[in-house]
Design a protein around this motif. Sequence first.
Motif, PDB file in Angstrom:
ATOM      1  N   THR A  85       0.855  -1.183   0.000  1.00  0.00           N
ATOM      2  CA  THR A  85       0.000   0.000   0.000  1.00  0.00           C
ATOM      3  C   THR A  85       0.886   1.225   0.000  1.00  0.00           C
ATOM      4  OG1 THR A  85      -0.058   0.163   2.408  1.00  0.00           O
ATOM      5  CG2 THR A  85      -1.753  -1.201   1.378  1.00  0.00           C
ATOM      6  N   SER A  86       0.379   2.318  -0.564  1.00  0.00           N
ATOM      7  CA  SER A  86       1.147   3.551  -0.569  1.00  0.00           C
ATOM      8  C   SER A  86       0.213   4.702  -0.929  1.00  0.00           C
ATOM      9  CB  SER A  86       2.305   3.455  -1.567  1.00  0.00           C
ATOM     10  OG  SER A  86       3.160   4.572  -1.427  1.00  0.00           O
ATOM     11  N   SER A  87       0.794   5.865  -1.128  1.00  0.00           N
ATOM     12  CA  SER A  87       0.046   7.011  -1.628  1.00  0.00           C
ATOM     13  C   SER A  87       0.797   7.565  -2.830  1.00  0.00           C
ATOM     14  CB  SER A  87      -0.101   8.068  -0.528  1.00  0.00           C
ATOM     15  OG  SER A  87      -0.810   9.175  -1.036  1.00  0.00           O
ATOM     16  N   SER A  88       0.158   8.428  -3.542  1.00  0.00           N
ATOM     17  CA  SER A  88       0.574   8.848  -4.888  1.00  0.00           C
ATOM     18  C   SER A  88       2.082   8.903  -5.193  1.00  0.00           C
ATOM     19  CB  SER A  88      -0.085  10.187  -5.185  1.00  0.00           C
ATOM     20  OG  SER A  88      -1.474  10.071  -4.936  1.00  0.00           O
ATOM     21  N   PRO A  89       2.891   9.677  -4.445  1.00  0.00           N
ATOM     22  CA  PRO A  89       4.324   9.708  -4.817  1.00  0.00           C
ATOM     23  C   PRO A  89       4.975   8.330  -4.718  1.00  0.00           C
ATOM     24  CG  PRO A  89       3.797  11.492  -3.302  1.00  0.00           C
ATOM     25  CD  PRO A  89       2.602  10.588  -3.328  1.00  0.00           C
ATOM     26  N   GLY A  90       4.542   7.550  -3.740  1.00  0.00           N
ATOM     27  CA  GLY A  90       5.091   6.203  -3.570  1.00  0.00           C
ATOM     28  C   GLY A  90       4.647   5.270  -4.683  1.00  0.00           C
ATOM     29  N   ILE A  91       3.407   5.465  -5.138  1.00  0.00           N
ATOM     30  CA  ILE A  91       2.906   4.629  -6.232  1.00  0.00           C
ATOM     31  C   ILE A  91       3.682   4.948  -7.514  1.00  0.00           C
ATOM     32  CG2 ILE A  91       0.875   4.127  -7.663  1.00  0.00           C
ATOM     33  CD1 ILE A  91       0.543   2.906  -4.911  1.00  0.00           C
ATOM     34  N   SER A  92       4.054   6.220  -7.680  1.00  0.00           N
ATOM     35  CA  SER A  92       4.887   6.566  -8.844  1.00  0.00           C
ATOM     36  C   SER A  92       6.186   5.773  -8.821  1.00  0.00           C
ATOM     37  CB  SER A  92       5.207   8.068  -8.851  1.00  0.00           C
ATOM     38  OG  SER A  92       4.054   8.804  -9.127  1.00  0.00           O
ATOM     39  N   LEU A  93       6.780   5.679  -7.627  1.00  0.00           N
ATOM     40  CA  LEU A  93       8.035   4.929  -7.500  1.00  0.00           C
ATOM     41  C   LEU A  93       7.857   3.454  -7.846  1.00  0.00           C
ATOM     42  CD1 LEU A  93       9.696   6.352  -4.288  1.00  0.00           C
ATOM     43  CD2 LEU A  93      10.756   6.150  -6.525  1.00  0.00           C
ATOM     44  N   MET A  94       6.669   2.950  -7.638  1.00  0.00           N
ATOM     45  CA  MET A  94       6.426   1.518  -7.858  1.00  0.00           C
ATOM     46  C   MET A  94       6.156   1.164  -9.308  1.00  0.00           C
ATOM     47  SD  MET A  94       3.936   0.400  -4.755  1.00  0.00           S
ATOM     48  CE  MET A  94       4.328   0.715  -3.044  1.00  0.00           C
ATOM     49  N   GLN A  95       6.036   2.157 -10.163  1.00  0.00           N
ATOM     50  CA  GLN A  95       5.530   1.866 -11.511  1.00  0.00           C
ATOM     51  C   GLN A  95       6.365   0.834 -12.265  1.00  0.00           C
ATOM     52  OE1 GLN A  95       2.607   2.465 -12.557  1.00  0.00           O
ATOM     53  NE2 GLN A  95       2.108   3.705 -10.777  1.00  0.00           N
ATOM     54  N   GLU A  96       7.688   0.916 -12.138  1.00  0.00           N
ATOM     55  CA  GLU A  96       8.527  -0.062 -12.835  1.00  0.00           C
ATOM     56  C   GLU A  96       8.168  -1.484 -12.399  1.00  0.00           C
ATOM     57  OE1 GLU A  96      13.278  -0.987 -13.233  1.00  0.00           O
ATOM     58  OE2 GLU A  96      12.382  -0.710 -11.276  1.00  0.00           O
ATOM     59  N   GLY A  97       8.095  -1.664 -11.077  1.00  0.00           N
ATOM     60  CA  GLY A  97       7.781  -2.986 -10.546  1.00  0.00           C
ATOM     61  C   GLY A  97       6.402  -3.458 -10.962  1.00  0.00           C
ATOM     62  N   ILE A  98       5.437  -2.535 -11.003  1.00  0.00           N
ATOM     63  CA  ILE A  98       4.073  -2.911 -11.392  1.00  0.00           C
ATOM     64  C   ILE A  98       4.062  -3.384 -12.847  1.00  0.00           C
ATOM     65  CG2 ILE A  98       1.702  -2.089 -11.686  1.00  0.00           C
ATOM     66  CD1 ILE A  98       2.206  -0.131  -9.358  1.00  0.00           C
ATOM     67  N   SER A  99       4.826  -2.709 -13.692  1.00  0.00           N
ATOM     68  CA  SER A  99       4.910  -3.128 -15.095  1.00  0.00           C
ATOM     69  C   SER A  99       5.472  -4.548 -15.195  1.00  0.00           C
ATOM     70  CB  SER A  99       5.791  -2.136 -15.873  1.00  0.00           C
ATOM     71  OG  SER A  99       6.027  -2.602 -17.177  1.00  0.00           O
ATOM     72  N   TYR A 100       6.508  -4.831 -14.408  1.00  0.00           N
ATOM     73  CA  TYR A 100       7.091  -6.179 -14.405  1.00  0.00           C
ATOM     74  C   TYR A 100       6.080  -7.208 -13.901  1.00  0.00           C
ATOM     75  CZ  TYR A 100      11.961  -4.856 -15.394  1.00  0.00           C
ATOM     76  OH  TYR A 100      13.100  -4.423 -15.990  1.00  0.00           O
ATOM     77  N   ILE A 101       5.340  -6.845 -12.856  1.00  0.00           N
ATOM     78  CA  ILE A 101       4.353  -7.766 -12.272  1.00  0.00           C
ATOM     79  C   ILE A 101       3.249  -8.055 -13.285  1.00  0.00           C
ATOM     80  CG2 ILE A 101       2.501  -7.882 -10.542  1.00  0.00           C
ATOM     81  CD1 ILE A 101       4.471  -6.490  -8.589  1.00  0.00           C
ATOM     82  N   ALA A 102       2.806  -6.996 -13.978  1.00  0.00           N
ATOM     83  CA  ALA A 102       1.762  -7.178 -14.990  1.00  0.00           C
ATOM     84  C   ALA A 102       2.277  -8.067 -16.116  1.00  0.00           C
ATOM     85  CB  ALA A 102       1.318  -5.831 -15.530  1.00  0.00           C
ATOM     86  N   ALA A 103       3.527  -7.835 -16.535  1.00  0.00           N
ATOM     87  CA  ALA A 103       4.098  -8.604 -17.646  1.00  0.00           C
ATOM     88  C   ALA A 103       4.338 -10.055 -17.248  1.00  0.00           C
ATOM     89  CB  ALA A 103       5.395  -7.964 -18.106  1.00  0.00           C
ATOM     90  N   ALA A 104       4.766 -10.262 -16.001  1.00  0.00           N
ATOM     91  CA  ALA A 104       5.034 -11.633 -15.539  1.00  0.00           C
ATOM     92  C   ALA A 104       3.751 -12.325 -15.080  1.00  0.00           C
ATOM     93  CB  ALA A 104       6.062 -11.610 -14.402  1.00  0.00           C
ATOM     94  N   GLU A 105       2.621 -11.615 -15.160  1.00  0.00           N
ATOM     95  CA  GLU A 105       1.300 -12.158 -14.794  1.00  0.00           C
ATOM     96  C   GLU A 105       1.268 -12.688 -13.369  1.00  0.00           C
ATOM     97  OE1 GLU A 105      -1.201 -13.771 -18.127  1.00  0.00           O
ATOM     98  OE2 GLU A 105       0.747 -14.608 -18.663  1.00  0.00           O
ATOM     99  N   LEU A 106       1.657 -11.817 -12.444  1.00  0.00           N
ATOM    100  CA  LEU A 106       1.626 -12.205 -11.037  1.00  0.00           C
ATOM    101  C   LEU A 106       0.446 -11.520 -10.360  1.00  0.00           C
ATOM    102  CD1 LEU A 106       5.433 -11.900 -10.217  1.00  0.00           C
ATOM    103  CD2 LEU A 106       4.122 -13.966 -10.717  1.00  0.00           C
TER     104      LEU A 106
END
Lengths: 370, 256, 89
Positions: A85-106
């Motif tokens: 969980t996070s809030s907006s600035p922290g979610i921005s930091l997570m974007q790379e990881g989220i892209s990887y998670i989406a691509a790896a279908e986790l």
Amino acid sequence: MSTIIQHDENPKLMKGNEALAEASFRAGLKAYFGYPITPQSEILEYLTEQAPNHKDVIVLQAESEVASINMVYGAAGAGVRTMTTSSSPGISLMQEGISYIAAAELPCLIVNVQRGGPGLGTIQPSQGDYFQATKGGGHGDYHLIVLAPSSVQEMADFVFDGFRLAEEYRMPAMILSDGALGQMMEKVYLPKSGSLPKQEVEWATTGKPASRERNYITSLHMDPEKMELVNLHLQDKYRKLKQEVRCELINTNDADIILVAFGLTARICNKAMEAARAKGINVGVIRPITLYPFPYEIIASFADPMRMFLTVEMNAGQMVEDVRLAVNGKSSVYFKGRMGGMIPTPEEILLEIEALTEKQRTMSQSAGYL
Amino acid sequence: MSTTMNGTMEIVYEKPKTLTDNPTHYCPGCGHGVIHRVLMEVINEMGIAEQTVGVAPVGCSVFAYNYMNIDMQEAAHGRASAVATGVRRVLPDKFVFSYQGDGDLAAIGTGETIHTINRGENILMVFVNNGIYGMTGGQMAPTSLCGMITSTTPYGRDEHFIGHPLKITEMIAQLPGAYYVARHSVHTPAAVRKLKKAFKASFESQKEKKGTCFIEVVSNCPSGWKMNPLEANEWMEKNMFPYFPPGDIKLPATMK
Amino acid sequence: MISGTVIIATEICKGCELCIASCPQESLGLSTSINRKGYRYATLLRNNCTGCVNCALVCPDSAITVYREIKSTKRQSQSAQPTVATQTA
């Protein structure tokens, strides 16, 4: 289609952040990784405080949001129910990881208790991350399941929906909340434990027994033909996801003006609608609950040249673009927004409604002359 | 393949079954292949392949999961130790390792590296240091030596402008979470044997949940250094070893 | 002296020559022909291999399998001379 959840018989008075945290334990969370940021720190605080009562759950404060989301990647890859969980600035930091998670279908759950931006912005509530949440957010063609709660009850319930959908579709889900919903205290009937069984998955990396080939989690496909197939597969999944569209309709059938709003602003719109109806103006509210998949067809079904749409958001106009896509020119779509942590009042929305009513009256009069 | 030949010969060394049959994409003479094999040999010999999960980085060894015949995850650039933390925490009784290069571990992933070790995550971190970004075509790495010519330091690394090569292994050895820290190489048979012992000791200590084991392997990059493999190994001994000397950096009492 | 031999997976070999440099017997050299990847591959030139495994230890491509003479105590039949294996895999 919502998740079938059984609730406690007796309500509790809780903060949205705390209700979400408690619900995550009850939803069978196995690993949480997070980093403090206002206005969502109560989630991490609640989880760490309650952790001794949940010995089988890992609750770990990471060194950054970047680390958090990558720990989620690791835990999700090992096949467990995991969340950050996070809030907006922290979610921005997570974007790379989220892209990887989406691509790896986790499957995993990401909660964004939005605050005003851009930049460090403010700690007050906002809906400025709509584009980031619904259009992908990181690099590449991907989407998250995005659920928008508008009450403390939904902060709790959507944890169950988020995990269920994430696991069913093997993709990350996001609860797109805001600082007001996170901080407000409301009556909540907490979901009961045990109503969301976890399916064993065959793709998890838990150690390769001799009986199967090795499992590997990756998002790398050097062969462009393979990479395109992976993309086509993801897009296919997003098409299937449309069956999960959820939307709340209030007084829409006789409405001359339909307010479209999600989350906190939907509550305010309900107030404005009541005030308008008291004045004899036929106003309805459409509240998209799933922001992705977006209820395009449902909104389109109300599009009519005689009807106006007013989208209300706590941003400069983001969801309004999807509303315009949905009505596809068949209705006029107007926008009322406040930004940077300001919350619109029912009164100022009512003023907009009255102005639109006046416009509608003039238009129908001029149509009468023709 | 039979284990004997004409009834008179027996196999004394062969590729471990924990390596797949995929030919590696590594350049001729690259140390990665040896390090992969030694790691997989140890896992094979200890009989822990079924209980091991590895995490691959971004860099030349991004495809490590194509060669290591065990369950693997491929992490984002620099994040292998965070991903390994996620795996480790939910699989507390398995064996977990991360495998990273110098750019991945000591530049973009410095924060994750330090905090993973500071938490004493019970994992083996393998750090391959060849002082260059191999995959992207030979750019300066955090561990490129002073004066070293790379594609982004075409006149040599100027430490006054861009900083000194980072001795991250010595740095992290200071952390209480680091249990066993050592620097090795794979350029000679003796060095390979030593590395194997270090990997084995690291996995043994995981059984005891002792903390982070961190093994740096000073390696070569014949293509990036623009040398043939033999020259590269000689250059490594002559230039890399004085700055990154092989040996134990933090040795627990039980290993002395 | 103990005798041994090696089998080199010539199609895997990239001709890096690290095995050649590590061989104390100077048994190895590069082939005159090339493999399908276009590399001259390592090959056993002389019949003096001791099966010391040095070459296999430093081989980045795990292309070398090393055989060593079975000690007479272990061996059922004795006095058979080891034969140099053909370099195929």
